[in-house]
Scaffold this active site. Structure first.
Site, short mmCIF file in Angstrom:
data_model
loop_
_atom_site.label_atom_id
_atom_site.label_comp_id
_atom_site.label_asym_id
_atom_site.label_seq_id
_atom_site.Cartn_x
_atom_site.Cartn_y
_atom_site.Cartn_z
N GLU A 83 0.87 -1.16 0.00
CA GLU A 83 0.00 0.00 0.00
C GLU A 83 0.91 1.22 0.00
O GLU A 83 1.79 1.34 0.86
CB GLU A 83 -0.90 0.01 1.25
CG GLU A 83 -1.85 1.18 1.20
CD GLU A 83 -2.76 1.28 2.41
OE1 GLU A 83 -2.76 0.39 3.27
OE2 GLU A 83 -3.48 2.30 2.48
N ARG A 95 5.18 -12.63 9.88
CA ARG A 95 5.89 -11.40 9.51
C ARG A 95 7.20 -11.32 10.27
O ARG A 95 7.39 -11.96 11.30
CB ARG A 95 5.02 -10.18 9.78
CG ARG A 95 4.68 -9.94 11.24
CD ARG A 95 3.54 -8.95 11.38
NE ARG A 95 3.89 -7.60 10.96
CZ ARG A 95 3.25 -6.92 9.99
NH1 ARG A 95 2.24 -7.46 9.37
NH2 ARG A 95 3.60 -5.71 9.67
N LYS A 113 4.38 0.93 9.71
CA LYS A 113 4.43 2.18 8.93
C LYS A 113 3.85 3.35 9.71
O LYS A 113 4.31 4.47 9.58
CB LYS A 113 3.69 1.99 7.60
CG LYS A 113 4.56 1.33 6.55
CD LYS A 113 3.92 1.39 5.18
CE LYS A 113 3.11 0.17 4.91
NZ LYS A 113 2.59 0.09 3.53
P1 ATP Z 1 2.50 -1.93 8.33
O1 ATP Z 1 1.81 -3.07 9.05
O2 ATP Z 1 3.99 -1.91 8.46
O3 ATP Z 1 1.88 -0.59 8.54
P2 ATP Z 1 1.52 -3.28 5.97
O4 ATP Z 1 1.96 -4.61 6.36
O5 ATP Z 1 0.07 -3.03 5.99
O6 ATP Z 1 2.29 -2.18 6.78
P3 ATP Z 1 1.64 -3.29 3.11
O7 ATP Z 1 2.11 -2.21 2.23
O8 ATP Z 1 0.21 -3.65 3.09
O9 ATP Z 1 2.09 -2.87 4.57
O10 ATP Z 1 2.53 -4.58 2.93
C1 ATP Z 1 2.84 -5.12 1.69
C2 ATP Z 1 3.19 -6.57 1.86
O11 ATP Z 1 4.31 -6.70 2.74
C3 ATP Z 1 2.04 -7.34 2.48
O12 ATP Z 1 1.89 -8.55 1.78
C4 ATP Z 1 2.48 -7.58 3.89
O13 ATP Z 1 1.95 -8.79 4.37
C5 ATP Z 1 4.01 -7.63 3.76
N1 ATP Z 1 4.64 -7.22 5.02
C6 ATP Z 1 4.41 -6.10 5.71
N2 ATP Z 1 5.13 -6.08 6.84
C7 ATP Z 1 5.84 -7.22 6.88
C8 ATP Z 1 6.77 -7.81 7.80
N3 ATP Z 1 7.12 -7.20 8.94
N4 ATP Z 1 7.30 -9.01 7.49
C9 ATP Z 1 6.98 -9.63 6.36
N5 ATP Z 1 6.12 -9.15 5.45
C10 ATP Z 1 5.54 -7.96 5.70
MG MG Z 2 -1.35 -3.92 4.63
#
Ligand code: ATP
Ligand code: MG
Length: 566
Positions: free
Chosen positions: A38, A264, A274
């Site tokens: 996102e 994660r 984020k």
């Molecule tokens: P955040 O939780 O950090 O605010 P998010 O996970 O919602 O952000 P996205 O932009 O939706 O951020 O993530 C894109 C992809 O990266 C998704 O498939 C998510 O599952 C993966 N992702 C996000 N954070 C992690 C992490 N800490 N470890 C592994 N994969 C991750």
């Molecule tokens: Mg997300």
């Protein structure tokens, strides 16, 4: 907290096993994965794990990986983030080819599918407010209650949905909900919201829309449109999978993707959210999203971490189903491993004290051949000018040396790396008693750093010719948070910020070859650590970031078999 153990990079994991089995069973001709960020912030090291997994699987199985922006929330998304995400994925070493997509590319199709659900009596327009919807939802132990609008006639919902799209209603006035089961044990199935009214310009579609699909409605359908075979996401989406499958089953989508969840990445001394990273930036705790202390990919890059180190780290930690926290030292270990092999060695003095070699001819300059990288003979040697007046590290001298101090002291001989043996004869101080100069003599027979009689000083120091030194600023970095579990046990996360995470040193001195280091290159300052030129560098004012110190505490603990306790 449990710590993941490293594995060999080519180890298989449960996701690769599923993919291999699907291929073997002939369920797919080609494997298609996607990385779906996102664009509401910069990518961090957790995303790097997901990128390496999705692009890695596609490459290993001869398939492809799409980069798809999940841009369904225009109030939080910006072009700056879109650009940064593309740059970061490329820098990590991955290529999506022509397969760059956006959920917003599918807005028209998603809207049509929403209408399809209404027509099939599987969705309805609800006039309850967000708060009322929450009150009706029930809890983990209590079922939810039906909305009074749940049985509104299909024609009425169709009409309202159209008028929502046309912009007749303000934000929050009504939503489109799936009609599933308000008593479902899984709360995600209690008539989830599929569309909401958001009067906001979108970075890509501008003012074309004022209704936007939720993540749940956009994600699986985007996967299906693109022919994604394995939709790999993090564990928090596990409870959304029944909804993901329900939508795929109830819509005339062109393919049937399968969602698979993995744990994660969490890292000690680090926050990977984020929302928190945005606050760190907005509240001025760091220099920006790419601050060298940030766990963002752009921050790690600016700090001097090579992409290969991040990829190696992702391979080391592997992929699992159980939430765990990895020691940040493991990431640093992977990066040191790469830098030890690849980083050219250079001389820099961070806290200088002057050395005058009394018996060395004034005005003479000798070019000393110095090895660039003892780990890599092909890196060759460079010439470093040696003169009568030099700078050495202030810490490398003690007027009254303690028992374990073997470096320079009055009357003591040390080796200057690749140059000569020198002996300290006199200490010159200023009126305040501060040492300003060390008067030394050298032994001309030790040129290159070896004595013909086999004399072996206990210490070897780095040095810089005073006539050839370039002044520089050096920024030393430590963990952004002072505790391994920032904000745990109800503490204020921001109270756990490390006040000493950045130390700026002025008046550091560099050998001439350091003028040639480009952005994106990381060098070793001998005996001090790995350093990379910062973006703030200008022609007259070089700035270097300390990437890492040389000491690998993680490898040490590992050798002692203590890495699994934290
Ligand atoms: P955040 O939780 O950090 O605010 P998010 O996970 O919602 O952000 P996205 O932009 O939706 O951020 O993530 C894109 C992809 O990266 C998704 O498939 C998510 O599952 C993966 N992702 C996000 N954070 C992690 C992490 N800490 N470890 C592994 N994969 C991750
Ligand atoms: Mg997300």
């Amino acid at each position: 907290m449990s710590i993941e153990t490293p594995a060999s990079p080519d180890r298989s994991d449960f996701i690769r096993d599923i993919v291999a089995a699907d291929l073997a069973a002939g369920r797919h001709a080609t494997i298609v994965t996607r990385f779906p960020p996102e664009p509401n912030g910069y990518l961090h090291i957790g995303h790097a794990k997901s990128i390496c997994l999705n692009f890695g699987i596609a490459a290993e199985f001869g398939g492809r990986c799409h980069l798809r922006f999940d841009d369904t929330n225009p109030t939080k998304e910006e072009q700056e983030y879109i650009d940064a995400i593309e740059a970061d994925v490329r820098w990590l070493g991955f290529d999506w080819g022509q397969h760059l997509y956006h959920a917003s590319d599918y807005f028209e199709q998603l809207y049509d599918w929403a209408v399809h659900l209404v027509r099939a009596d599987r969705a309805y327009i609800d006039d309850l407010s967000a708060d009322e919807i929450r009150e009706h939802r029930g809890t983990l132990t209590e079922p939810g209650r039906n909305s009074p609008w749940r049985d509104r006639p299909v024609e009425e919902s169709l009409d309202l949905f159209e008028r929502m799209r046309a912009g007749e209603f303000p934000n929050g006035a009504r939503v489109l909900r799936a009609r599933i089961d308000m008593a479902a044990p899984n709360i995600n199935l209690r008539d989830p919201v599929l569309y909401r009214i958001v009067h906001a310009a979108h970075p890509r579609t501008g003012d074309a829309w004022c209704v936007y699909p939720t993540y749940d409605f956009a994600h699986g359908q985007s996967d299906a449109i693109e022919g994604v075979t394995h939709s790999i996401c993090t564990l928090e989406f596990e409870a959304h999978r029944p909804l993901y499958d329900w939508l795929i089953e109830n819509l005339p989508v062109p393919s049937r993707p399968r969602q698979i969840e993995f744990a994660r990445l969490n890292l000690t001394y680090t926050v990977l959210s984020k929302r928190v990273l945005l606050r760190l930036v907005n509240e001025g705790h760091v220099r920006g999203w790419d601050d060298p202390r940030m766990p963002t990919i752009s921050g790690l890059r600016r700090r001097g971490f090579p992409a290969e180190g991040l990829r190696d780290f992702a391979a080391m930690i592997g992929v699992g189903k159980a939430d765990s926290t990895v020691e940040v030292g493991m990431l640093e270990h992977a990066v040191r491993d790469v830098l030890n092999r690849t980083a050219p060695r250079r001389f820099a003095v961070l806290n200088p004290v002057r050395v005058v070699i009394e018996n060395y001819p004034e005005g003479q300059v000798e070019e000393m051949d110095v090895v660039n990288n003892p780990e890599d003979p092909s890196a060759g040697t460079r010439r470093v000018p040696f003169t009568r007046e030099l700078w050495i590290e202030r810490d490398d001298f003690m007027e009254e040396p303690s028992a374990k101090f073997f470096r320079l002291a009055p009357g003591r001989e040390v080796r200057l790396r690749a140059a000569y043996f020198v002996t300290c004869r006199e200490v010159i101080k200023d009126e305040a008693g501060e040492i300003v100069e060390l008067r030394c003599t050298y032994d001309p027979s030790t040129r290159g750093g070896n004595s013909p009689e086999g004399r072996r000083p206990k210490a070897t120091l780095h040095w810089i010719s005073a006539d050839h030194a370039t002044p520089a600023e050096v920024r030393l970095y430590d963990h952004l948070f002072s505790r391994p579990d920032p904000g745990a046990d109800g503490r204020d996360l921001f109270a756990d910020l490390n006040p000493d995470s950045e130390t700026v040193l002025g008046g550091c001195l560099l050998e001439p070859a350091l003028a040639g280091v480009r952005q994106g290159e990381t060098v070793q300052f001998e005996r001090l650590g790995y350093f990379a030129p910062d973006l703030d560098s200008t022609a007259g004012h070089p700035v270097f970031n300390r990437t890492l110190t040389l000491k690998d505490t993680w490898a040490k603990l590992q050798a002692q078999g203590r890495h699994d306790t934290a």
